[in-house]
Write an enzyme that holds these catalytic residues in place. Structure first.
Site, mmCIF file in Angstrom:
data_model
loop_
_atom_site.group_PDB
_atom_site.id
_atom_site.type_symbol
_atom_site.label_atom_id
_atom_site.label_comp_id
_atom_site.label_asym_id
_atom_site.label_seq_id
_atom_site.Cartn_x
_atom_site.Cartn_y
_atom_site.Cartn_z
ATOM 1 N N HIS A 55 0.790 -1.237 0.000
ATOM 2 C CA HIS A 55 0.000 0.000 0.000
ATOM 3 C C HIS A 55 0.820 1.285 0.000
ATOM 4 O O HIS A 55 0.258 2.360 -0.035
ATOM 5 C CB HIS A 55 -0.993 -0.006 1.177
ATOM 6 C CG HIS A 55 -0.356 -0.138 2.526
ATOM 7 N ND1 HIS A 55 -1.073 -0.037 3.700
ATOM 8 C CD2 HIS A 55 0.938 -0.349 2.912
ATOM 9 C CE1 HIS A 55 -0.255 -0.189 4.732
ATOM 10 N NE2 HIS A 55 0.952 -0.382 4.282
ATOM 11 N N HIS A 56 2.151 1.167 0.070
ATOM 12 C CA HIS A 56 2.971 2.389 0.019
ATOM 13 C C HIS A 56 3.406 2.725 -1.413
ATOM 14 O O HIS A 56 3.950 3.802 -1.646
ATOM 15 C CB HIS A 56 4.219 2.255 0.892
ATOM 16 C CG HIS A 56 3.914 2.016 2.342
ATOM 17 N ND1 HIS A 56 3.088 2.842 3.070
ATOM 18 C CD2 HIS A 56 4.309 1.034 3.194
ATOM 19 C CE1 HIS A 56 3.000 2.377 4.318
ATOM 20 N NE2 HIS A 56 3.720 1.282 4.408
ATOM 21 N N ALA A 57 3.215 1.803 -2.358
ATOM 22 C CA ALA A 57 3.647 2.074 -3.734
ATOM 23 C C ALA A 57 2.673 3.042 -4.404
ATOM 24 O O ALA A 57 1.462 2.947 -4.223
ATOM 25 C CB ALA A 57 3.748 0.777 -4.525
#
Ligand code: ZN
Ligand code: ZN
Length: 361
Positions: free
Chosen positions: A131-133
């Site tokens: 979810h950080h990409a």
């Protein structure tokens, strides 16, 4: 509607998941995914007659290109070929990182396709939840955003109410950038205080933009928050929002790294609360989404907490019994200051978001 007593779960697997090497001291340990599989196997959590192990495949090229820029894709490819350079400071490159990222993120898309084909109702992926990409970059141990890939697949199949329920202890900042102004994706993220915790994003006031206002819900908790305040915030916020949104597909990150044993975060949850949240999400899936529920492991950096968390969630999906090992978090009760902050956050969030959904604050 699929009955809860007859629903089927796919445990997603590929021998290529563990073709990664972030280095000996990196929190993503070598053989992380094999470890999860072996620990749930050892606990008997893959034994249910209602569970199948499904072999997955790489993220399809057209899906990858839909969710990441060609510049970024080329950069990951170059790092992968040479083994030189980093995706981000905390996400070192290695030879084969491109193929590994396609494998660990691809699983989510194959899980979605299995649910849409009707062969399973739920999937559990030991990888996923990157979810950080972002469209144009990676970081926080994330290379390609599989949640964005999942939403792309679902939108292409006509889904218009997709819920991302992200209980990972870190804010889903990358995913948030994709849908900040989109009312067809509701993102609810519960995470640790962004002032102190990576990725230093995910504030209460960030409720979406344009038509998406009210569909981006960030609830943060002060460090050392435990079961009581967490369940309070959950029960105040999540059921009313899910009820008014009426999702037709749920993507769920259980938050294994919000466990009190986790070395990367400072939350104080027990496995029972992870179970409580997972039970609720499973119930919502049957209530609103005809059972369609995809579970992405996300973070979780303490081996035992990760293993028993995964077992707890799988047991809920398959309707089996599982008792987590005895839990002894460092703090018995949430203190007054923690309660004050959590109540304040819940109340502000309700005042910002609930009116957009016709809910009483
Ligand atoms: Zn079910
Ligand atoms: Zn995390």
């Amino acid at each position: 509607m699929m009955d809860r007593r007859s629903c089927r779960t796919g445990f997603l697997w590929s021998p290529t998941f563990d073709s990664h090497d972030y280095g000996r001291r990196h929190p993503i340990r070598r053989n992380r995914f094999t470890y999860i599989k072996e620990s749930v196997e050892a606990e008997g959590c893959l034994d249910s007659s209602r569970l199948d192990i499904l072999e997955t495949d790489m993220l399809p090229e057209d899906v990858l290109r839909a969710v990441h820029s060609s510049d970024y894709i080329s950069r990951v490819r170059e790092i992968s070929q040479s083994g030189l350079g980093n995706i981000a400071d905390d996400t070192p490159g290695f030879k084969g990182i491109y193929e590994n990222a396609l494998s660990v993120s691809g699983a989510t898309v194959w899980g979605i396709r299995s649910i849409l084909s009707g062969s399973i109702d739920h999937f559990f992926s030991p990888t996923g939840g990157f979810h950080h990409a972002r469209y144009d970059g990676g970081g926080g141990f994330c290379v390609f955003n599989d949640l964005a890939a999942a939403v792309y697949e679902l939108r292409s199949s006509g889904f218009q109410k997709i819920l991302i329920a992200d209980f990972d202890a870190h804010h889903g900042n990358g995913t948030q950038t994709y849908y900040y102004d989109s009312p067809d994706v509701m993102q609810i993220s519960f995470h640790e205080d962004p002032e102190w915790m990576y990725p230093h994003d995910g504030f209460i006031k960030d409720v979406g933009a344009g038509e998406g206002i009210g569909y981006n819900v960030n609830m943060w908790f002060p460090m050392d928050s435990g079961d009581e305040v967490y369940r309070f915030a959950f029960s105040e916020l999540v059921p009313p929002l899910v009820d008014s949104f009426g999702p037709d597909f749920i993507l769920f990150l259980p938050g294994f790294d919000a466990h009190y044993l986790d070395p990367l975060t400072h939350m104080n949850l027990t496995t029972e609360t992870i179970q409580y949240v997972a039970e609720s999400m499973h119930r919502f899936a049957h209530q609103y989404s005809e059972g369609r529920l995809g579970v992405l492991s996300g973070g979780g950096y303490h081996p035992r907490a990760l293993g028993s968390g995964a077992c707890a969630v799988l047991s809920i999906l398959t309707g089996s019994e599982y008792a987590a090992p005895p839990q002894s978090p460092p703090f018995d009760h949430d203190d007054e200051e923690t309660w004050r902050i959590v109540r304040e956050n819940v109340s502000v969030l309700k005042s910002l978001v609930f009116p957009m959904h016709g809910l009483d604050t």
